[in-house]
Design a protein around this motif. Structure first.
Motif, PDB file in Angstrom:
ATOM      1  N   ILE A  69      46.189 -16.893   4.120  1.00  0.00           N
ATOM      2  CA  ILE A  69      46.115 -16.034   5.311  1.00  0.00           C
ATOM      3  C   ILE A  69      46.686 -14.644   5.012  1.00  0.00           C
ATOM      4  O   ILE A  69      46.127 -13.630   5.451  1.00  0.00           O
ATOM      5  N   LYS A  70      47.780 -14.580   4.260  1.00  0.00           N
ATOM      6  CA  LYS A  70      48.349 -13.276   3.887  1.00  0.00           C
ATOM      7  C   LYS A  70      47.347 -12.473   3.070  1.00  0.00           C
ATOM      8  O   LYS A  70      47.158 -11.280   3.320  1.00  0.00           O
ATOM      9  N   ASN A  71      46.719 -13.120   2.083  1.00  0.00           N
ATOM     10  CA  ASN A  71      45.722 -12.422   1.261  1.00  0.00           C
ATOM     11  C   ASN A  71      44.541 -11.954   2.098  1.00  0.00           C
ATOM     12  O   ASN A  71      44.056 -10.831   1.937  1.00  0.00           O
ATOM     13  N   GLN A  72      44.077 -12.819   2.975  1.00  0.00           N
ATOM     14  CA  GLN A  72      42.944 -12.467   3.832  1.00  0.00           C
ATOM     15  C   GLN A  72      43.303 -11.277   4.720  1.00  0.00           C
ATOM     16  O   GLN A  72      42.504 -10.343   4.892  1.00  0.00           O
ATOM     17  N   THR A  73      44.497 -11.281   5.283  1.00  0.00           N
ATOM     18  CA  THR A  73      44.944 -10.182   6.140  1.00  0.00           C
ATOM     19  C   THR A  73      45.006  -8.875   5.355  1.00  0.00           C
ATOM     20  O   THR A  73      44.585  -7.824   5.868  1.00  0.00           O
ATOM     21  N   GLU A  74      45.500  -8.929   4.138  1.00  0.00           N
ATOM     22  CA  GLU A  74      45.544  -7.711   3.306  1.00  0.00           C
ATOM     23  C   GLU A  74      44.137  -7.186   3.041  1.00  0.00           C
ATOM     24  O   GLU A  74      43.898  -5.979   3.128  1.00  0.00           O
ATOM     25  N   ARG A  75      43.200  -8.072   2.720  1.00  0.00           N
ATOM     26  CA  ARG A  75      41.820  -7.638   2.460  1.00  0.00           C
ATOM     27  C   ARG A  75      41.177  -7.063   3.719  1.00  0.00           C
ATOM     28  O   ARG A  75      40.459  -6.058   3.666  1.00  0.00           O
ATOM     29  N   LEU A  76      41.438  -7.670   4.867  1.00  0.00           N
ATOM     30  CA  LEU A  76      40.902  -7.162   6.131  1.00  0.00           C
ATOM     31  C   LEU A  76      41.496  -5.790   6.448  1.00  0.00           C
ATOM     32  O   LEU A  76      40.795  -4.892   6.912  1.00  0.00           O
ATOM     33  N   GLN A  77      42.787  -5.635   6.182  1.00  0.00           N
ATOM     34  CA  GLN A  77      43.464  -4.360   6.413  1.00  0.00           C
ATOM     35  C   GLN A  77      42.864  -3.266   5.520  1.00  0.00           C
ATOM     36  O   GLN A  77      42.613  -2.144   5.975  1.00  0.00           O
ATOM     37  N   GLU A  78      42.612  -3.610   4.252  1.00  0.00           N
ATOM     38  CA  GLU A  78      41.986  -2.654   3.328  1.00  0.00           C
ATOM     39  C   GLU A  78      40.588  -2.269   3.823  1.00  0.00           C
ATOM     40  O   GLU A  78      40.219  -1.094   3.797  1.00  0.00           O
ATOM     41  N   PHE A  79      39.816  -3.245   4.270  1.00  0.00           N
ATOM     42  CA  PHE A  79      38.470  -2.984   4.787  1.00  0.00           C
ATOM     43  C   PHE A  79      38.524  -2.055   5.990  1.00  0.00           C
ATOM     44  O   PHE A  79      37.786  -1.080   6.086  1.00  0.00           O
ATOM     45  N   LEU A  80      39.412  -2.368   6.934  1.00  0.00           N
ATOM     46  CA  LEU A  80      39.549  -1.576   8.147  1.00  0.00           C
ATOM     47  C   LEU A  80      39.904  -0.124   7.806  1.00  0.00           C
ATOM     48  O   LEU A  80      39.262   0.813   8.289  1.00  0.00           O
ATOM     49  N   THR A  81      40.906   0.069   6.966  1.00  0.00           N
ATOM     50  CA  THR A  81      41.347   1.406   6.591  1.00  0.00           C
ATOM     51  C   THR A  81      40.230   2.158   5.863  1.00  0.00           C
ATOM     52  O   THR A  81      39.959   3.323   6.166  1.00  0.00           O
ATOM     53  N   GLN A  82      39.581   1.497   4.916  1.00  0.00           N
ATOM     54  CA  GLN A  82      38.513   2.145   4.145  1.00  0.00           C
ATOM     55  C   GLN A  82      37.342   2.536   5.042  1.00  0.00           C
ATOM     56  O   GLN A  82      36.794   3.632   4.913  1.00  0.00           O
ATOM     57  N   THR A  83      36.984   1.691   5.987  1.00  0.00           N
ATOM     58  CA  THR A  83      35.878   1.984   6.898  1.00  0.00           C
ATOM     59  C   THR A  83      36.187   3.198   7.768  1.00  0.00           C
ATOM     60  O   THR A  83      35.341   4.065   7.968  1.00  0.00           O
ATOM     61  N   ILE A  84      37.417   3.272   8.269  1.00  0.00           N
ATOM     62  CA  ILE A  84      37.811   4.417   9.093  1.00  0.00           C
ATOM     63  C   ILE A  84      37.861   5.684   8.238  1.00  0.00           C
ATOM     64  O   ILE A  84      37.376   6.748   8.653  1.00  0.00           O
ATOM     65  N   ASP A  85      38.415   5.584   7.026  1.00  0.00           N
ATOM     66  CA  ASP A  85      38.460   6.744   6.120  1.00  0.00           C
ATOM     67  C   ASP A  85      37.049   7.230   5.796  1.00  0.00           C
ATOM     68  O   ASP A  85      36.788   8.440   5.788  1.00  0.00           O
ATOM     69  N   ASP A  86      36.119   6.299   5.554  1.00  0.00           N
ATOM     70  CA  ASP A  86      34.739   6.653   5.224  1.00  0.00           C
ATOM     71  C   ASP A  86      34.031   7.347   6.391  1.00  0.00           C
ATOM     72  O   ASP A  86      33.100   8.126   6.186  1.00  0.00           O
ATOM     73  N   SER A  87      34.483   7.071   7.621  1.00  0.00           N
ATOM     74  CA  SER A  87      33.852   7.684   8.794  1.00  0.00           C
ATOM     75  C   SER A  87      34.241   9.158   8.926  1.00  0.00           C
ATOM     76  O   SER A  87      33.613   9.905   9.667  1.00  0.00           O
ATOM     77  N   GLY A  88      35.296   9.543   8.246  1.00  0.00           N
ATOM     78  CA  GLY A  88      35.753  10.932   8.322  1.00  0.00           C
ATOM     79  C   GLY A  88      36.592  11.209   9.557  1.00  0.00           C
ATOM     80  O   GLY A  88      37.012  12.333   9.789  1.00  0.00           O
ATOM     81  N   LYS A  89      36.836  10.219  10.369  1.00  0.00           N
ATOM     82  CA  LYS A  89      37.634  10.407  11.585  1.00  0.00           C
ATOM     83  C   LYS A  89      39.078  10.003  11.320  1.00  0.00           C
ATOM     84  O   LYS A  89      39.357   9.177  10.467  1.00  0.00           O
ATOM     85  N   LYS A  90      39.976  10.589  12.098  1.00  0.00           N
ATOM     86  CA  LYS A  90      41.391  10.246  11.972  1.00  0.00           C
ATOM     87  C   LYS A  90      41.757   9.048  12.852  1.00  0.00           C
ATOM     88  O   LYS A  90      42.793   8.420  12.643  1.00  0.00           O
ATOM     89  N   GLU A  91      40.880   8.757  13.809  1.00  0.00           N
ATOM     90  CA  GLU A  91      41.175   7.683  14.751  1.00  0.00           C
ATOM     91  C   GLU A  91      39.862   7.171  15.329  1.00  0.00           C
ATOM     92  O   GLU A  91      38.949   7.959  15.594  1.00  0.00           O
TER      93      GLU A  91
END
Length: 158
Positions: A69-91
């Motif tokens: 579960i810890k590993n899965q949460t880290e991967r989900l967190q990375e996905f979430l952050t990368q997706t938002i960064d790729d959108s070019g938006k700050k929020e």
């Protein structure tokens, strides 16, 4: 005491966490033939060993699930952050959440500790007793301050 009362008395003793002296006194007070009493105690020990083995396995399984579960949460967190960064938006605001990547203090990743320069290594010294030497000296009759031998007798149950 009839058999039913004896079984209930033994069950009551099993359910309590008694100190060694009270446990011994309680078991000795049971009106059972010696071999029957010893057989019941041996069965109790076997049951405890089975419970301990089950708990050990359950603990291992739960540790595996926690790690997953810890590993899965880290991967989900990375996905979430990368997706938002790729959108070019700050929020990004969704129906249920406001998602805003944030910079935290950088993590330090160290390869092999032995390859680090000496200025970047903290040396610690762990002191532990040399029980083999203490045992041999005590067995030979020497006195060792703050150490003694204690009898270690157990009964094998087959």
């Amino acid at each position: 005491m009839n058999v039913f009362e004896l079984n209930n008395a033994i069950k009551a003793v099993q359910e309590k966490d008694l100190d060694p002296e009270t446990l011994k006194d309680t078991l000795e007070s049971l009106e059972l033939p010696r071999n029957e009493k010893l057989d019941n105690v041996a069965t109790w020990i076997e049951e405890n060993n089975m419970k301990l083995q089950w708990l050990k396995e359950k603990k291992r399984q739960l540790n595996d699930v926690e790690f997953s579960i810890k590993n899965q949460t880290e991967r989900l967190q990375e996905f979430l952050t990368q997706t938002i960064d790729d959108s070019g938006k700050k929020e990004i605001q969704t129906e249920n959440h406001i998602l805003k990547p944030r910079n935290y203090k950088d993590s330090v990743i160290v390869g092999a500790t032995k390859d680090l320069p000496i200025d970047y290594v903290i040396r610690t010294e762990t002191i532990k007793p040399n029980k083999t030497k203490i045992y041999n000296d005590l067995k030979a009759g020497k006195k060792v301050l703050n150490a003694h031998l204690e009898k270690n007798r157990k009964t094998v149950i087959k």
